[in-house]
Design an enzyme around this catalytic site. Structure first.
Site, PDB file in Angstrom:
ATOM      1  CD  GLU A  88      42.341  38.717  38.886  1.00  0.00           C
ATOM      2  OE1 GLU A  88      42.767  38.036  37.933  1.00  0.00           O
ATOM      3  OE2 GLU A  88      41.913  38.225  39.938  1.00  0.00           O
TER       4      GLU A  88
ATOM      5  CD  GLU B  21      38.981  34.931  37.620  1.00  0.00           C
ATOM      6  OE1 GLU B  21      39.405  33.770  37.569  1.00  0.00           O
ATOM      7  OE2 GLU B  21      39.340  35.824  36.838  1.00  0.00           O
TER       8      GLU B  21
HETATM    9  C1  GAL Z   1      42.557  35.036  37.280  1.00  0.00           C
HETATM   10  C2  GAL Z   1      42.517  34.847  38.774  1.00  0.00           C
HETATM   11  C3  GAL Z   1      43.823  35.261  39.392  1.00  0.00           C
HETATM   12  C4  GAL Z   1      44.965  34.641  38.660  1.00  0.00           C
HETATM   13  C5  GAL Z   1      44.896  34.958  37.197  1.00  0.00           C
HETATM   14  C6  GAL Z   1      46.006  34.306  36.396  1.00  0.00           C
HETATM   15  O1  GAL Z   1      41.562  34.354  36.652  1.00  0.00           O
HETATM   16  O2  GAL Z   1      41.488  35.583  39.370  1.00  0.00           O
HETATM   17  O3  GAL Z   1      43.861  34.871  40.733  1.00  0.00           O
HETATM   18  O4  GAL Z   1      44.898  33.271  38.875  1.00  0.00           O
HETATM   19  O5  GAL Z   1      43.679  34.512  36.696  1.00  0.00           O
HETATM   20  O6  GAL Z   1      45.884  32.942  36.258  1.00  0.00           O
END
Ligand code: GAL
Length: 704
Positions: free
Chosen positions: A343, A185
């Site tokens: 994700e 990110e």
């Molecule tokens: C995303 C990130 C993950 C995890 C998730 C929850 O933005 O890529 O590593 O941190 O948020 O906070």
């Protein structure tokens, strides 16, 4: 270069296959839209973000067996594990990851590795404090979080290259490593260090060449800010808010934001080069943050094979269903091809306080929504909920207890269903006749100067996007650089930054038969964030058939708007109004208030072979945008093929002679949609009558 395409074309090099290869190439010179995003054997990838290093080794086998049983075929690994891989400078420890990869391989599962540079090990910060970015108060970030790096630090870039190269070399032959995610990110902090300032000065020197051009482009005559030596340039203060807004020069702030986007691109490019040399068969992607405004994803996406994104719609369920759908359409627009979900919501989300848990069916519905918009892989964040650290409450498919319960079973259902659908999905994407221009430079200009209070670019776009969504029309969100000739209808709302070449492109689109919609603030500024000297809407005046001599923010005031042509009720103009004088345009909505009476609220102008619309205010009611979209679709000859109940979404994927209709119920109650009878429901395997019934959060995938 499309590698899977080459892979599939490999046999063509053998003499006996040359003919077949040539014929196939002639029939279809465009690579399949899923060539990069599907697996080599035509599987959709489904899986989880997995952190085996957080748990005892003995648990791994159980985890992988559960994943396998769920129908998963891929995991993402290692994006935060730099210290596990390089515990001290130059000492590498890959054994643990080798073991995990071998275990996954034994169970037929693939892996994506992350370059682990989003979290620097403690030894990096201690030994090389200059690798931590500096805040605007002159203090460096304290080590102990993530993404606190200075991307202008040569040391950090070097250390990042080293670990990337070590990993690329070590895993080059590992059979189940299929690709990489760069960092995590991107959107690092703004760095106010001396190194960053010099980097910025160098970037400006390369961009402008001479100080004369630089001074003109930044309008430094104002307040006597003329620069006589590149070294005099400072990092502008772009943080202000409210009436006075920024304290820095808007042109400086636009370039500072461009520079900050570019240093992420440069950092990634260093890694991409190393990974490509490691194994040219690997794909390279990055997990984008949807509508995050700080980086141009068009720029960041340039070096990637495809983009991925991280989708957490349960965080703002009220703006669902629209937001996740609009974001998906932008993600597809970044490279104009299908994308991955790297994700996705797997449980209640939060660090301090957490959200509601996804309701039964919601995890599945969220996945299908993305699939419907071109997501060719589905990876849930995360496998098992962390028992330690900041994300103890950001829940995975499994809870802290590691048991495979309801959320796991729902993800497994998705995976098994995908297996049944993938043959139909391969080679398909969303083909839209309607595009919305999404421009990062406008976002950055508005970040310093929103113009009217509460203005926000994503909202300005969503007004139109949401109406198209309600109409069941596929939309592409695209860069202003994209060729418009394939579209029937183009919406360019709130395009504050409008260089002349872009204005001419919009004019040509209309003259050649396209339907264009634009609205307030469009064309106010040039590429340097300097106001154009022409009367608004500048170069677009003729094509729109209007002139705007005055405008103002309405603050708490609103004006009634009437229309015989567009909508039956009296609606309200809020926030902002252009005093639009129709020249050759037809007035489609008007005011009847004292000084506004001569001016138009909405205009329509036939120009060349096309039509150009202008909306000179913000309407309070969504119904305005629904009526307007109806008319625009009619003007553009775009067919409205479905009548959707509230909260139900429709999207179409097509290609290879196949057309799949997705219907997605975002409601917690049943809904039904009228369709032509005789279509096949691919999930239920039955032939449908004239209605599709959708349960709460229900989905249907229909062969059309
Ligand atoms: C995303 C990130 C993950 C995890 C998730 C929850 O933005 O890529 O590593 O941190 O948020 O906070």
């Amino acid at each position: 270069m499309n590698k899977s395409f080459l892979r599939r074309g490999f046999l063509w090099l053998c003499p006996g296959f040359v003919l077949i290869g040539t014929v196939a190439a002639q029939q279809n010179d465009r690579p399949s839209p899923t060539a990069d995003t599907f697996s080599r054997d035509g599987q959709l990838y489904v899986g989880v973000d997995y952190y085996p290093e957080h748990w005892p080794k003995e648990r791994r086998e159980t985890d992988v067996l559960l994943m396998k049983e769920a129908g998963f075929n891929v995991v993402r690994l290692a994006e935060f594990s730099w210290v596990w891989l390089e515990p001290s400078e130059g000492t590498y420890r890959f054994e643990w990851l080798d073991e995990v990869l071998a275990l996954l391989e034994r169970h037929g599962m693939k892996a994506i590795l992350g370059t682990p540079t989003a979290v620097m090990p403690a030894w990096v910060a201690r030994k090389y404090p200059e690798t931590l970015a500096m805040q605007s108060n002159g203090q460096r970030y304290t080590w102990g979080s993530r993404k606190d790096y200075s991307l202008s630090s040569g040391t950090y870039r070097l250390l990042s290259e080293r670990i990337t190269r070590a990993m690329a070399e070590h895993f080059a032959e590992t059979p189940n490593v299929i690709g990489w995610q760069t960092d995590n990110e991107f959107a690092g902090p703004q760095d106010f260090s001396e190194t960053s300032r010099i980097d910025f000065q160098d970037w400006l020197r390369r961009k402008y060449g001479t100080l004369e051009t630089f001074n003109q482009s930044w309008g430094t005559h104002f307040w006597g800010h003329i620069i006589r030596d590149w070294a005099e340039i400072t990092i502008p203060d772009c943080t202000g808010e409210g009436m006075w807004g920024i304290s820095g020069n808007p042109s400086a702030c636009l370039d500072w934001r461009r520079f900050n986007s570019w240093i992420n691109y440069r950092f990634q490019a260093d890694q991409v080069k190393i990974l490509r040399a490691g194994n040219p068969d690997w794909f390279i992607t990055h997990n984008l943050m949807g509508l995050n405004p700080t980086i141009s994803y068009y720029e960041l996406g340039r070096d990637l094979d495809f983009v991925s994104w991280d989708n957490y719609p349960v965080l703002s369920r009220s703006s669902q269903p629209y937001a996740a759908s609009m974001t998906a359409d932008l993600m597809r627009g970044v490279k104009q091809k299908n994308f991955w979900i790297m994700e996705q919501t797997a449980g209640p989300l939060g660090w301090g306080i957490f959200t509601d848990t996804p309701m039964p069916g919601e995890i599945r519905k969220i996945s299908y929504q993305q699939l419907a918009h071109g997501a060719d892989a589905q990876i849930w964040f995360r496998w098992r909920t962390a028992t330690a650290g900041r994300e103890q409450y950001w829940h995975g498919l499994l809870g802290h207890d590691g048991r495979p319960l309801r959320r796991y079973r729902e993800a497994a259902q998705v995976a098994h269903e995908y297996r049944r659908l993938e043959k139909m999905l391969e080679g398909t994407t969303v083909e839209a006749e309607v595009a919305i221009i999404y421009d990062y430079e406008t976002i950055w200009s508005l970040a310093s100067q929103p113009g009217y209070a509460g203005n926000n670019y994503a909202r300005a776009i969503a007004r139109y996007y949401n109406a198209l969504f309600r109409a069941g029309i596929n939309v592409d969100l695209i860069s202003p650089e994209v060729d418009l000739s394939g579209y029937k209808l183009v919406l360019a709302p709130h395009l504050v930054i409008l260089p002349d070449a872009r204005a001419r492109k919009l004019i040509a689109f209309v003259e050649q038969g396209g339907v264009l919609l634009t609205d307030i603030r469009t064309g106010v500024k040039d590429e340097n964030n300097l106001a154009h000297e022409r009367t608004l809407p500048g170069l677009l005046s003729d094509v729109l058939g209007i002139e705007i001599e005055e405008y103002g923010a309405l603050d708490d005031r609103s004006y009634p708007v009437f229309s015989e042509e567009l909508f039956p009720d009296t609606l309200a103009a809020i926030h902002y109004v252009d005093w639009v004088t129709p020249k050759s345009a037809a007035v489609m909505a008007r005011y009847d208030q004292w000084h506004l009476e001569p001016f138009a609220a909405v205009t329509r102008h036939e120009a060349g072979r096309g039509i150009a619309w202008y909306v000179g205010t913000v309407f309070q009611e969504d119904s305005f945008y629904d009526h307007l979209i109806d008319r625009l679709l009619e003007d553009a000859g775009v067919e409205r093929w479905v009548d959707l109940p509230e909260g139900v979404e429709a999207s179409i994927r097509q290609g290879d002679g196949r057309k799949l209709v997705f219907l997605i119920n975002h409601n917690e109650t049943e809904a039904s949609v009228a369709i032509e009878p005789g279509k096949r429901d691919l999930l239920e395997g039955e032939v449908l009558g004239d209605r599709v019934m959708l349960g709460p959060y229900g989905v249907a995938v229909i062969a059309w």
